[in-house]
Structure formats: C-alpha cells, structure tokens
Scaffold this motif. Structure first.
Motif, PDB file in Angstrom:
ATOM      1  N   MET A  92     -77.315 -17.170  36.846  1.00  0.00           N
ATOM      2  CA  MET A  92     -76.310 -16.597  37.418  1.00  0.00           C
ATOM      3  C   MET A  92     -76.218 -17.411  38.667  1.00  0.00           C
ATOM      4  O   MET A  92     -77.576 -18.169  39.316  1.00  0.00           O
ATOM      5  N   ALA A  93     -75.521 -17.925  38.833  1.00  0.00           N
ATOM      6  CA  ALA A  93     -74.774 -18.389  40.489  1.00  0.00           C
ATOM      7  C   ALA A  93     -73.619 -18.440  40.963  1.00  0.00           C
ATOM      8  O   ALA A  93     -72.583 -19.023  40.420  1.00  0.00           O
ATOM      9  N   ASN A  94     -73.244 -17.248  41.854  1.00  0.00           N
ATOM     10  CA  ASN A  94     -72.552 -16.522  42.287  1.00  0.00           C
ATOM     11  C   ASN A  94     -72.894 -17.258  44.195  1.00  0.00           C
ATOM     12  O   ASN A  94     -73.676 -16.295  45.070  1.00  0.00           O
ATOM     13  N   LYS A  95     -73.151 -17.962  44.278  1.00  0.00           N
ATOM     14  CA  LYS A  95     -73.092 -18.164  46.218  1.00  0.00           C
ATOM     15  C   LYS A  95     -72.314 -17.133  46.805  1.00  0.00           C
ATOM     16  O   LYS A  95     -71.218 -16.317  46.719  1.00  0.00           O
ATOM     17  N   PRO A  96     -73.271 -16.428  48.420  1.00  0.00           N
ATOM     18  CA  PRO A  96     -75.285 -17.293  49.069  1.00  0.00           C
ATOM     19  C   PRO A  96     -75.946 -16.346  48.040  1.00  0.00           C
ATOM     20  O   PRO A  96     -76.951 -16.750  48.302  1.00  0.00           O
ATOM     21  N   VAL A  97     -75.231 -14.234  47.985  1.00  0.00           N
ATOM     22  CA  VAL A  97     -76.531 -13.866  47.411  1.00  0.00           C
ATOM     23  C   VAL A  97     -76.044 -13.223  45.913  1.00  0.00           C
ATOM     24  O   VAL A  97     -77.378 -12.147  45.602  1.00  0.00           O
ATOM     25  N   ASN A  98     -75.987 -13.938  45.334  1.00  0.00           N
ATOM     26  CA  ASN A  98     -75.208 -13.259  43.258  1.00  0.00           C
ATOM     27  C   ASN A  98     -74.735 -12.041  43.957  1.00  0.00           C
ATOM     28  O   ASN A  98     -75.950 -11.289  42.707  1.00  0.00           O
ATOM     29  N   ARG A 115     -70.004 -10.179  36.201  1.00  0.00           N
ATOM     30  CA  ARG A 115     -70.773  -9.228  35.324  1.00  0.00           C
ATOM     31  C   ARG A 115     -69.517  -9.613  34.253  1.00  0.00           C
ATOM     32  O   ARG A 115     -70.580  -9.451  32.426  1.00  0.00           O
ATOM     33  N   THR A 116     -68.798 -10.343  33.861  1.00  0.00           N
ATOM     34  CA  THR A 116     -67.615 -10.333  32.931  1.00  0.00           C
ATOM     35  C   THR A 116     -68.923 -11.516  32.372  1.00  0.00           C
ATOM     36  O   THR A 116     -69.129 -12.143  30.914  1.00  0.00           O
ATOM     37  N   GLY A 117     -69.065 -12.549  33.325  1.00  0.00           N
ATOM     38  CA  GLY A 117     -69.588 -13.861  32.654  1.00  0.00           C
ATOM     39  C   GLY A 117     -71.272 -13.612  31.763  1.00  0.00           C
ATOM     40  O   GLY A 117     -71.862 -13.907  31.081  1.00  0.00           O
ATOM     41  N   LEU A 118     -71.773 -12.257  32.775  1.00  0.00           N
ATOM     42  CA  LEU A 118     -73.155 -11.737  31.826  1.00  0.00           C
ATOM     43  C   LEU A 118     -72.859 -10.985  30.397  1.00  0.00           C
ATOM     44  O   LEU A 118     -73.987 -11.508  29.378  1.00  0.00           O
ATOM     45  N   ILE A 119     -71.448 -10.384  30.056  1.00  0.00           N
ATOM     46  CA  ILE A 119     -71.199  -9.964  29.052  1.00  0.00           C
ATOM     47  C   ILE A 119     -70.949 -11.311  28.713  1.00  0.00           C
ATOM     48  O   ILE A 119     -70.951 -11.548  27.279  1.00  0.00           O
ATOM     49  N   ASP A 120     -69.914 -11.990  28.704  1.00  0.00           N
ATOM     50  CA  ASP A 120     -69.767 -13.703  27.841  1.00  0.00           C
ATOM     51  C   ASP A 120     -70.584 -14.491  27.102  1.00  0.00           C
ATOM     52  O   ASP A 120     -70.999 -14.266  25.933  1.00  0.00           O
ATOM     53  N   ALA A 121     -71.628 -14.498  28.102  1.00  0.00           N
ATOM     54  CA  ALA A 121     -73.060 -15.475  28.285  1.00  0.00           C
ATOM     55  C   ALA A 121     -73.275 -14.384  27.161  1.00  0.00           C
ATOM     56  O   ALA A 121     -74.425 -15.087  25.839  1.00  0.00           O
ATOM     57  N   MET A 122     -73.661 -13.624  26.924  1.00  0.00           N
ATOM     58  CA  MET A 122     -74.502 -12.402  26.212  1.00  0.00           C
ATOM     59  C   MET A 122     -74.333 -12.319  24.513  1.00  0.00           C
ATOM     60  O   MET A 122     -74.987 -11.769  23.708  1.00  0.00           O
ATOM     61  N   ASN A 123     -72.868 -12.046  24.336  1.00  0.00           N
ATOM     62  CA  ASN A 123     -72.443 -12.266  23.294  1.00  0.00           C
ATOM     63  C   ASN A 123     -72.258 -14.047  22.562  1.00  0.00           C
ATOM     64  O   ASN A 123     -72.527 -13.503  21.705  1.00  0.00           O
ATOM     65  N   MET A 124     -72.086 -14.934  23.851  1.00  0.00           N
ATOM     66  CA  MET A 124     -72.250 -15.674  22.966  1.00  0.00           C
ATOM     67  C   MET A 124     -73.828 -16.198  22.445  1.00  0.00           C
ATOM     68  O   MET A 124     -73.809 -16.477  21.418  1.00  0.00           O
ATOM     69  N   ALA A 125     -74.583 -15.561  22.652  1.00  0.00           N
ATOM     70  CA  ALA A 125     -76.059 -15.757  22.337  1.00  0.00           C
ATOM     71  C   ALA A 125     -76.167 -14.813  22.045  1.00  0.00           C
ATOM     72  O   ALA A 125     -76.979 -15.105  20.261  1.00  0.00           O
ATOM     73  N   LEU A 126     -75.732 -13.676  21.335  1.00  0.00           N
ATOM     74  CA  LEU A 126     -76.250 -12.815  20.521  1.00  0.00           C
ATOM     75  C   LEU A 126     -75.874 -13.338  18.632  1.00  0.00           C
ATOM     76  O   LEU A 126     -76.037 -12.930  18.130  1.00  0.00           O
TER      77      LEU A 126
END
Length: 682
Positions: A1-7, A14-25
């Motif tokens: 995760m990289a969303n300055k200043p505090v993630n 949230r969209t990025g986490l879903i995309d990254a999880m789906n890609m990994a799965l």
C-alpha cells in the motif's frame, strides 16, 4: 500500500487491494500473499472525508471478505501503526507480524461510530475478551506487545518483511486459519464483563452514544454466528453514523486538523530556530509553561526578580514531576533530565541569548509593559517576545518595544502543563515567520494551536464573559447556583459556571471587571453578587468559600443559602422581579449568547473559521466534543432557532435584553440565507 500521507483506505486503495488480490489469486505462480505498506505507517484507517460522498463502493467489508476467504494464505506485515480499518485489514489476514515498538488500535469511537468492517467480530476471536472490549470501547492505541497473541511474530523492523515472507512460504499447503472460523459462545462471565465495562464506561462516556453500541457489538460476537455478528455490527454502525454525536465528533476531527492551517502565509516562509526559551514569572502559570518545553527537551530559563519566588517556583515544578513519577508516568531519571533543562535567574541580562521569551506575570497592563521594555533592551535581534496575557491588548504591549514584528501572544490555559489549547494571538504587526514558528512550536510541545486576533479576551475569554454574565443575572432573577450548574453539567460541560468560577478564583473575574468599568457601567446588575462575594473575601475554593462553601481539603461544593439571600437583596435593590426559571431558559440564555458572540468574532475576523472557535471551546473550556463546539451545536439545532430565541429574550427581558441579546448581524444573515457557520467564509 502506498497512499500518502497515512495510507487512508480510500476508494483507490480499496479498489487497488481488490485488483491486487484477484491478480494474485489468478496467478498460478503465486502461492501466498503478503500485504504491507511502503510508508512508515501500515494504515491510519478509513478516509472519513468520503463518508458524506455516498460513493463508498467497493466497501471495506467486501475487501476484507475477499482477503479472509482467499484460497491462498495472506500475511499482514504490520510495519507501522495500524488503526481503524487498517487494523481490521490485518485482522482479516490469516497471519500477522509486527515490529517490537509498534502500536495498533480501533479509534472509531472517537468519531462517534464503531469499527464497521468486522473489527468488533474478529478482534474478540483473536485476543482476550477484556482486552478486545477495552480497545474497542476506549479507542486507545495499544502496544503490540500487550496483545502479542494477535501476532505470530514481533520482530525488529529490519527483519519484518523477511520474516513475513518466511511465514507465508511455511503456510503454503496448510489449512488456512480464517478468523471467521473461530467459534465463540456467550457465558455468565462474558455477560458480567460486558456489564462491568458498561458501568466503568458510563461516567467517562457521559453524553456519548457510540461506547454503549461498541459493547453491544462485541457482545454480538459471542452470541451470534460470525456472519450474523457482522450483520449486527453493520446495523449498530448505521445507528451510530446517523446521530448528532457522530456528526459532531467527525466535525471536530477535521476542525482540529484544519486549525493549524495558515493559508494567508506563504508556504516557503522559513521558521525561526527555537533552541532555548525563557519564561518571565515562576508562579503556577509560568512553571506550567516551562514544563511544556522541558518535556520535549528544550532548555528553559525561568526569571523571577526575587530569589525566594524563583526557588519556590522551581520547587513546585520538581514536586509536579515527582508526583508524575509516583504515578508511574515518569522514571526518576526522566525527572532529573527535565529538571536539568530548567535554570533560574533573577537578572534580565541572562536572557540575552534566548530565542523565545514568554511573559507570564500579573494580568495588568502596566506590569506587562515594564517586562516588555526590559526584554526589548536585553534580547537579541530576532528573538520572539510573547505574552501569556488572557485579555489585554497585545498591540499596546507590542508598542512599548522597538520590534513590534517580533511580538506575539501565546495564551496558555491553566494548568498550562496539562491543557491542550494554545491561543496564538496575532498582533497588528506580528511577522508571518513569527506566526508560523508559533504554530509549529505548538505542535512541538504537544498543544493544539489556534490563531486569533486582538480584542478583549481574544476568542475564549471574550465568549466566556457573556456566559458568566448570564449565569450571574439568572441568579438575580430567581435561579439557584446549583440549578444553573446542573443544567450546564447535564448539557455536557464538566462543571457549571459557578463551580468553574470558584475553582478558578472569583477574584480573577473581579479584577477584569475593575479594568472594564466603562463597558459595564450601564448595567448595575452585572456580576453584582460575585463582586460582593469577592469584597467579603469569598474568592472561591482557595478561600474555602465562594458561591459555594467547601470543607477543608475538599473540592465538593456545598450550597450556601446566604448567597441566595445576597441575590434576593440585590434583585430588590435593582427592581428585578424574581420568578421560577425553567432549565430550558437557563440553557438558552447561557449557551445562545455564547454562540452570538462567536458570530461577532467571525464577522470581525478575530477567528479565521467557525471550527477554530469550536476547537478553542472544546479544548479550553470543556465544551462537549459530542456537540462539536458551540458553532457546530448552532448548526445542528439550526441557526434560525438560535436567532429566534435571541430575539425572544431581546424583547422579553426589557432594557437588559435590548442591550445584551442583540443578535449578531452574521446570525441574521446566515438565518436569512439558510446557511451554516460551517459554510461561512469571511
């Protein structure tokens, strides 16, 4: 995760986490997943600025369900603070690691809500029920070492990612330990724990809505299957979200953060170096101010003209630190370190090299001017000269120096080493870099700085004056001090005006009134009972008697019928008809003029924003945060309603009303345009 200043877990994250999880799965080469942060913080939680947008898809619970139901093991490498939704994300992972000095927490209760992404259901499944309850109900940050059972490993920061990947590899091919599969059941002990927590919380949580709902949500984790518990958590979250308390607390969250913003000052304005500070006056206030700087490692010179007063002041500071050590808040070594940063002097010549001087002497213009004339002669060029005055004209003080640009007000609130508020008073000629340095310094000494302009009492004390005046007048008209105090306490302040006056010392207000006789001469009823009490030596708690009586060594007020006798006699002398006064009238007459004065302050540009006034009143005067401050409270009940009641009293109270209940032009304008204080821009 990289969303300055505090993630913050914004829509993009949230969209990025879903995309990254789906890609990994979907990738057969991926056997396990590690979630961590590129920033120093793991995640500070939800982006609450999105709450009002209505566009929350994908919602965080859906993201966490995807993580928890992953067919591949997911490891959270919690490299820094994980709060709110950030911790809930870690709870949804199958394994968690953290670093040895880290803290985590679920602070949603401070926003008037509860953890709404499974926090109340997952945390009790992973740590002891009493720890889970405390974390959720108090919202306090917790050391990972205190909840070590939550983590498979707590390591040095440099080892975290290596160890997390090792755990992930070892988990491949094993049964995935999803938190939702852990079964809980209720018991008499759990019932008793929830009841006990409710009792313990009730006094601290007076007026707040969310804490009781937090307990209900945790209880649901033990009474319902996981899916139904999540559903119940969601229902309770919605209940909290639509309360005035949640609106007020979320307003205050943003108000505190924006208070330090200085849009009128260029961003590239350089700060002045503050490496050494001097305090003029080693009394209670001066000593308290000095402690703020010693606490953060800044050396302080304390000046008193008499050695005995200086010794007494340093002795009091040591006693304060020793008391903290007895309570386990400091080690003896820390006490000595802080005392070593404090030196005393009886000569102004010893202040020639300090970067900042704060004057904390008697609240009298002639005394302040003497001090500033002396400072002007000895202080080096560029040193900031600050006054701790609470009511006096800062510009008049500055004019007795040859460097008005270096003069600023730093109004600390008593006790100065405890109270979070610092009113930073900008004079007519105060330089931009001095203002910016003062704001920065407030953060350094862990204060909330709010910039205000010059007028009698600035913001806080100018407004409290009308509140105290009305309390005194209501007593003349027939209300008792205890009735008035109870109404204000029930509204949410820690104490009513008469108890507050006795605690602070009635002589303080008396001296201020003596210096402002021309302002109040038209109203012979003005604080007349208080004046008689002070003149009889009844100055409050320190004398054992004020409006109330006090037993030796006790702070508990005892009603005194003789004070009502004074009020009755004064009312008769002044031709004031006494009557029964309702609690609602007491509330309106104490709080609405306070709001009205705030409106005038905004109109005059003494405060930059309505929310700044709210910060001053919550942190300086104990206005309940669950009401958001006086200006937010006005927006909540409706500016039109405040205006209507001001007009009612303007008429109903005759000549007194005509003078003291004239509505602010800003109040009239906002009501007419159907606008709020929050939307007002000068």
């Amino acid at each position: 995760m990289a969303n300055k200043p505090v993630n913050a877990l914004s829509k993009a994250i949230r969209t990025g986490l879903i995309d990254a999880m789906n890609m990994a799965l979907a990738n057969d080469n991926v056997e396990a997943i590690v979630i961590t942060s590129e920033l120093a913080l793991f995640s500070a939680g939800a982006d609450i600025s999105e709450f009002s947008s209505g566009d929350l898809a994908p919602i965080l619970p859906d993201v966490l369900t995807l993580v928890e139901n992953s067919s591949k093991p997911v490891v959270a490498a919690v490299n820094g603070g994980a709060f709110g939704g950030g911790l809930e994300l870690a709870l949804a992972c199958h394994y968690r690691l953290s670093t040895n000095h880290n803290k985590v927490g679920l602070p949603e209760v401070h926003l008037g809500i509860l953890p709404g992404a499974g926090g109340t259901q997952r945390l009790p499944r992973l740590i002891a029920p009493e720890k889970a309850l405390q974390m959720i109900v108090t919202g306090a940050p917790t050391s990972v070492k205190a909840i070590s059972e939550l983590f498979v490993s707590i390591v040095e920061p440099s080892e975290l990612l290596v160890q997390a990947i090792k755990v992930a590899k070892q988990a491949v091919g094993k049964v995935i330990p999803a938190t939702s599969l852990i079964k809980l059941s209720s018991s008499p002990e759990i019932e008793a724990l929830c009841e006990q927590t409710k009792v313990q919380t009730s006094a601290k949580a007076r007026g707040f809505f969310a804490p009781a709902k937090c307990i209900e949500a945790v209880k649901a984790a033990f009474e319902l299957p996981f899916a139904q518990g999540l559903k119940r958590e969601g229902e309770l979250f919605e209940e909290c979200m639509h309360t005035p308390q949640a609106r007020a607390q979320q307003h205050f969250f943003f108000a505190e953060r924006v208070a330090g913003a200085l849009p009128q000052i260029a961003k590239d304005t350089a700060l002045r170096d503050i490496k050494q500070v001097a305090i003029i006056g080693a009394g209670t206030m001066g000593g308290g101010i000095a402690m703020n700087f010693a606490n953060v490692g800044i050396p302080v010179v304390l000046l008193e003209l008499e050695q005995a007063a200086l010794d007494k002041g340093l002795e009091l500071i040591r006693r304060n630190y020793e008391n903290s050590a007895k309570k386990g808040k400091l080690t003896q070594e820390q006490v000595e370190q802080r005392m070593e940063l404090l030196t005393g002097t009886t000569s102004y010549d010893d202040l020639s090299e300090v970067d900042l001087v704060i004057e904390a002497v008697f609240e009298k213009m002639s005394v302040k001017k003497q001090v500033f004339e002396a400072l002007d002669k000895v202080c080096k060029p560029g040193a900031i000269l600050a006054s701790n005055t609470s009511t006096l004209d800062l510009d008049e003080i500055a004019q007795c120096t040859s460097r008005e640009q270096d003069v600023i007000g730093l109004h600390f609130f008593s006790p100065a080493n405890v109270m979070k508020l610092l009113e930073i008073v900008q004079g007519a000629k105060t330089a931009d870099d001095v203002i910016k340095t003062a704001m920065h310094l407030a953060k350094t000494i862990k204060k909330v700085g709010v910039l205000v302009g010059v007028c009698f009492g600035f913001v806080g004390n100018r407004m409290i004056e009308v509140y105290g005046r009305e309390a005194g007048r209501l007593m003349l008209e027939g209300a008792t001090p205890q009735q008035i105090d109870k109404v204000i306490y029930d509204f949410g302040l820690p104490m009513g005006p008469f108890t507050m006056g006795d605690m602070a010392g009635l002589d303080i207000g008396y001296f201020v009134r003596q210096s402002r006789k021309e302002f109040i001469s038209h109203d012979p009823s003005y604080c007349t009972v208080a004046d008689e009490l002070v003149e009889a030596g009844r100055v409050g708690l320190k004398a054992g008697k004020g409006v109330y009586l006090y037993d030796a060594g006790s702070r508990s007020p005892i009603p005194d019928p003789s004070v009502l006798d004074i009020a009755k006699r004064k009312a008769k002398e002044l031709g004031i008809q006494r009557r029964d006064i309702s609690d609602q009238e007491i509330l309106e007459r104490c709080i609405y003029p306070l709001i009205n004065e705030g409106a005038n302050i905004l109109l005059e540009g003494i405060a930059q924003r309505a929310s700044d006034i709210d910060v001053i009143y919550v942190y300086g005067y104990g206005f309940p945060v669950y009401r958001g401050g006086p200006m937010k409270f006005a927006d909540e009940i409706g500016v039109k309603e405040v205006l209507a009641r001001m007009k009612h009293y303007e008429t109903a109270l005759g000549e007194y009303g005509k003078h003291w209940f004239t509505p602010s032009p800003l109040l009239e304008e906002l009501a007419q345009k159907q606008q709020t204080f929050a939307g007002f821009k000068a």
